[in-house]
Design an enzyme around this catalytic site. Structure first.
Site, PDB file in Angstrom:
ATOM      1  N   ASP A 483       0.663  -1.101   0.006  1.00 30.09           N
ATOM      2  CA  ASP A 483       0.079   0.043  -0.118  1.00 30.09           C
ATOM      3  C   ASP A 483       0.850   1.498   0.103  1.00 30.09           C
ATOM      4  O   ASP A 483       0.355   2.315  -0.345  1.00 30.09           O
ATOM      5  CB  ASP A 483      -0.795  -0.095   1.339  1.00 30.09           C
ATOM      6  CG  ASP A 483      -2.058  -1.097   1.144  1.00 30.09           C
ATOM      7  OD1 ASP A 483      -2.394  -0.969  -0.001  1.00 30.09           O
ATOM      8  OD2 ASP A 483      -2.691  -1.152   2.142  1.00 30.09           O
TER       9      ASP A 483
HETATM   10  C1  BGC Z   1      -3.019  -3.675   4.496  1.00 33.40           C
HETATM   11  C2  BGC Z   1      -2.756  -4.685   3.254  1.00 33.40           C
HETATM   12  C3  BGC Z   1      -1.244  -4.302   2.555  1.00 33.40           C
HETATM   13  C4  BGC Z   1      -0.310  -4.179   3.590  1.00 33.40           C
HETATM   14  C5  BGC Z   1       1.116  -3.783   2.936  1.00 33.40           C
HETATM   15  C6  BGC Z   1      -1.664  -3.689   5.377  1.00 33.40           C
HETATM   16  O1  BGC Z   1      -1.914  -2.825   6.387  1.00 33.40           O
HETATM   17  O2  BGC Z   1      -4.048  -4.322   5.319  1.00 33.40           O
HETATM   18  O3  BGC Z   1      -3.749  -4.611   2.457  1.00 33.40           O
HETATM   19  O4  BGC Z   1      -1.025  -5.270   1.783  1.00 33.40           O
HETATM   20  O5  BGC Z   1      -0.588  -3.451   4.657  1.00 33.40           O
HETATM   21  O6  BGC Z   1       1.044  -2.312   2.690  1.00 33.40           O
END
Ligand code: BGC
Length: 811
Positions: A483
């Site tokens: 993200d």
């Molecule tokens: C999110 C995921 C994401 C991960 C890496 C998490 O907090 O829920 O969807 O893939 O962070 O960024």
């Protein structure tokens, strides 16, 4: 240092020191009514949706930590204490918190009075039941004054924290017998209320917070308790609460039980009122009657225990290593079920307001619970798919109460669609239910444009094909799984969120090698499914596109010693030796090695060796290296974190299993196991003071080698780490893998292991599997014998005959 111990027989973690390094919590409820409860009684309850239907109030980021919860205050002469130590924090003579499968028991003893509170949400019940047992262990007769306490939330958790000009005037309650009813907004736009009851006469009550505490007192000093006198207050506006006051007399050795019920009721428009202005309490009374004796409560707890016995009997391992057995057989599966219920919404790190159910998150969570609740997994897949758009793209999340997608936490994450293939194929492999593919599923909740689930998978696959960048790699969109790798945001306003701010697509050359690897892995699965549906042409089309992607990755995604991570907006490499920082990233190594891309050319081996050399550390495998030390606007949030934390070079536990699986594909059982063990919470129990979060569940991240304090974990419970680690250990290290035609047996273990046993229930049969490793191998089976018959492949057939089958495996 430890703060308790595992009791595997009871499936409990027993906390013996209330001053845990962070509140260690548990979850109650597994269907509609949910509560979070910490080891000192902190936490809150909600119905289905922690944002829109919050029943009791909770304050995050509080001082002291974890204030507010379902509390009991005991006044014994001049001594005032709580069984969970908090909120009074009076030193207890004995303290114990037992977190079990959807129940928690908190006990405290002071001056010969022992109080034990069992908290749980009975199956199929919209209520939390609290059975309080108070015993006089002293030699003399004692008089005790007991006060209960919960604080109501005005339903919408966000508005409850913000809109005080309205909130302070809306609160309304009713009091009848020993029950406090919370009915704020019931007369206008709500058809629900909550209640808090006790199965004994009360000698007083309070429903107004200020009257109960005194305006300037904390939770540790309710004035009524200190005075030993309830105010019998009736809330009008301000902050409604519910507190019962009960006087008890206990002979030496005597014990008494009291049952409190915190419930939630919905009434139809016609049945809202008993009489003018008086709410209809019929349904509340029904729930209260169901739990008005200790016997009834105990049998409801037995039902809950049976429910868990059953869920946890579907996969069990006997490895001879108790730390492994307890995490696989109990806690990891439990955590997967919690992620099923809560996705990323409500924990002690997720406020319950920010995030609902994630498209990618929930699909990945599914691989950890589908064997336990296939029926509910099916429903979940259909719910998720119906938030997808016709072009295959999707909302990143939906709210559980409405089941409608929304862009509140951003959209345009181009990895999202592919996870639906993982979720769906995992479900079919577990159940054999190909019928799910024929279900008609809406797009963006609009049934008029519904197509089959299979068509949803086609558009998911094609979403990648239709969104390729200049190198032929998938365009990343706002971000992929990571993200925080926001290659199109260019944010320099600290008040905007990287997830929701502008996401430039015009002119962007930002491509993701991770999505490319994901596409190869799940594109093959999609093609396999097409073939099984008799869609040979579509299978061939998919395989051609996958083969092209493999070539593209080898050509443009390889850096010489590892796979690059991405191309940025301007088409420059991310995660390459050419970069100053962030030379190598874990995600593309994981996905490309899992998919075996370039294994013949030695790429997988090199990539895995580079991970070992550059990313592995004492705490696990860090996400990237070197960590970013300055903000790079074209990379976004990832470079905003201090080095070693979160997506900037922490051990981000969600993605470590990708490398473990990659190692098993390459046949390296020792390394896969080493990585597994490093981040597994049951092996970290002894360093709980450093690790901080619960030793019975995974956290999202552990501060990595570059951090100020390596080894400190955060964001426990709601993380894809749970399902991926379960998937890695059970399906790739122990190697018992559901497939369309049976159970594949393909362990990849350390050479030193002598073997292990697994009991696996699969499609209405029980398989007692014994794996022996007489020759010290890691991978590759020499013999598979099922019910005395030698098999020609490594697949245990589907029997579906409700019988037990013996399976012997020799490596
Ligand atoms: C999110 C995921 C994401 C991960 C890496 C998490 O907090 O829920 O969807 O893939 O962070 O960024």
């Amino acid at each position: 240092m430890k703060y308790g111990y595992f009791n595997d027989k009871n499936r409990e973690y027993v906390i013996t020191n209330p001053r845990t390094p962070w509140p260690w919590i548990n979850y109650l409820g597994n269907e509609d009514f949910f509560s979070l409860i910490s080891n000192s009684g902190g936490g809150y309850s909600f119905y289905k949706d922690a944002k829109f239907r919050r029943l009791t109030r909770y304050r995050y980021n509080n001082v002291p930590m974890d204030d507010g919860g379902k509390y009991f205050y005991i006044k014994d002469g001049e001594t005032i204490w709580s069984p969970g130590w908090k909120p009074c924090r009076t030193e207890l003579d004995e303290y114990e918190c037992r977190h079990g499968m959807n129940y928690t028991v908190i006990s405290g003893e002071k001056n010969g009075i022992k109080t034990s509170v069992l908290y749980f949400v009975p199956l199929n019940t919209w209520a939390e039941v609290q059975k309080l047992t108070i015993s006089n262990n002293s030699g003399e007769k004692r008089k005790i004054q007991l006060f209960s306490f919960v604080e109501w939330c005005l339903w919408n958790a966000a508005a409850d924290m913000e809109n005080f000009q309205r909130n302070f005037s809306t609160g309304e309650v009713e009091i009848a017998d020993s029950v406090v009813y919370h009915k704020t907004e019931y007369k206008e736009r709500r058809n629900h209320y909550a209640f808090y009851s006790v199965n004994a006469p009360v000698q007083g009550f309070d429903t107004d917070r200020e009257s109960f505490f005194g305006l300037y007192n904390g939770f540790d000093h309710p004035q009524t308790v200190f005075d030993g006198k309830p105010r019998n207050s009736v809330a009008h506006g301000w902050s409604p609460i519910a507190s019962h006051y009960i006087e008890l007399e206990l002979n030496p050795g005597e014990s008494k039980d009291l049952v409190f019920v915190l419930g939630y009721i919905e009434n139809s428009e016609e049945e809202k009122w008993e009489s003018k202005g008086v709410i209809n309490k019929r349904k509340a009374r029904e729930i209260i009657d169901r739990f008005d004796t200790s016997q009834k409560v105990d049998s409801a707890l037995d039902e809950l225990r049976n429910y868990w016995d059953n869920l946890l009997s579907i996969f069990t391992v006997d490895s001879g290593d108790e730390k492994l057995d307890r995490i696989v057989n109990i806690w990891n599966q439990y955590q997967c079920m919690i992620t099923f219920c809560f996705s990323r919404s409500a924990s002690f790190f997720e406020s319950g307001i920010g995030r609902g159910m994630g498209f990618r998150d929930s699909n990945q969570d599914l691989i950890g619970f589908v064997h336990q609740i296939p029926g509910r997994a099916r429903e979940r897949i259909l719910d998720i798919a119906s938030t997808q758009f016709q072009d295959g793209g999707c909302y990143h999340q939906y709210q559980p109460l409405t089941k409608r997608g929304n862009n509140d936490i951003g959209g345009g994450f181009n990895d999202d669609p592919l996870w639906l293939i993982l979720g769906t194929t995992s479900y079919i492999k577990e159940t054999g239910d190909f019928g799910i593919l024929d279900e008609m599923v809406a797009f963006d909740n609009d049934m008029s444009v519904a197509r089959t689930l299979f068509d949803h998978l086609t558009v998911s696959f094609d979403h990648v094909v239709n969104n390729l960048g200049p190198h032929g790699l998938p365009l990343i969109g706002r971000a992929d799984w990571n993200d925080c790798l926001n290659l199109n945001c260019f944010s320099n306003d600290p008040n905007e969120s990287f997830q929701t701010t502008e996401n430039k697509s015009e002119g962007s050359k930002a491509e993701s090698v991770m999505i490319a690897g994901l596409f190869v892995a799940y594109g093959r699965d999609y093609a396999d499914l097409c073939r099984r549906r008799g869609r040979e042409d579509e299978a061939a089309r998919a395989l051609n596109l996958v083969a092209e992607m493999v070539d593209t990755i080898k050509k443009f995604g390889w850096d010489g010693e590892w796979f690059i991570r991405a191309y940025d907006f301007f088409g420059r490499k991310v995660g390459s030796n050419e970069n100053e920082e962030g030379k190598i990233f874990i995600e593309s190594q994981g996905w490309c090695t899992m998919a075996g891309i370039g294994s013949d050319e030695g790429m997988c081996k090199k990539a895995l060796d580079s991970v070992k050399e550059r990313l592995d550390c004492e705490q696990g495998i860090v996400l990237n290296n070197p960590a970013f030390t300055k903000y790079i606007i074209e990379y976004g949030e990832i470079s905003s974190y201090p080095a070693g934390y979160k997506e900037n070079a922490a051990v981000f536990c969600h993605n470590n299993p990708w490398i473990m699986i990659g190692e098993t594909v390459a046949g390296n059982g020792d390394r896969a196991w080493e990585y597994y063990r490093k981040i597994c919470p049951s092996y970290l129990e002894e360093i709980s003071d450093l690790h901080k979060t619960e030793p019975y569940v995974y956290g999202q991240m552990i501060a990595g080698k570059d951090a100020f304090r390596p080894g400190e974990a955060k964001n426990s419970w709601l993380t894809g780490t749970a399902s991926w680690n379960f998937y890695a250990i059970t399906q790739f290290i122990l190697g018992i893998r559901p497939d369309y035609d049976g159970l594949i047996v393909d362990p990849c273990i350390p050479g030193s292991w002598k073997g292990f046993k697994v009991v696996r229930k699969f499609r209405n049969a029980v398989y007692n599997i014994e794996v022996l490793n007489p020759n010290g191998k890691s991978k590759g089976i020499t013999e598979l014998v099922v019910d005395g018959e030698r098999q020609s492949s490594n697949v245990i057939p589907v029997f579906g005959d409700n019988r037990e089958h013996s399976v012997k495996v020799i490596l």
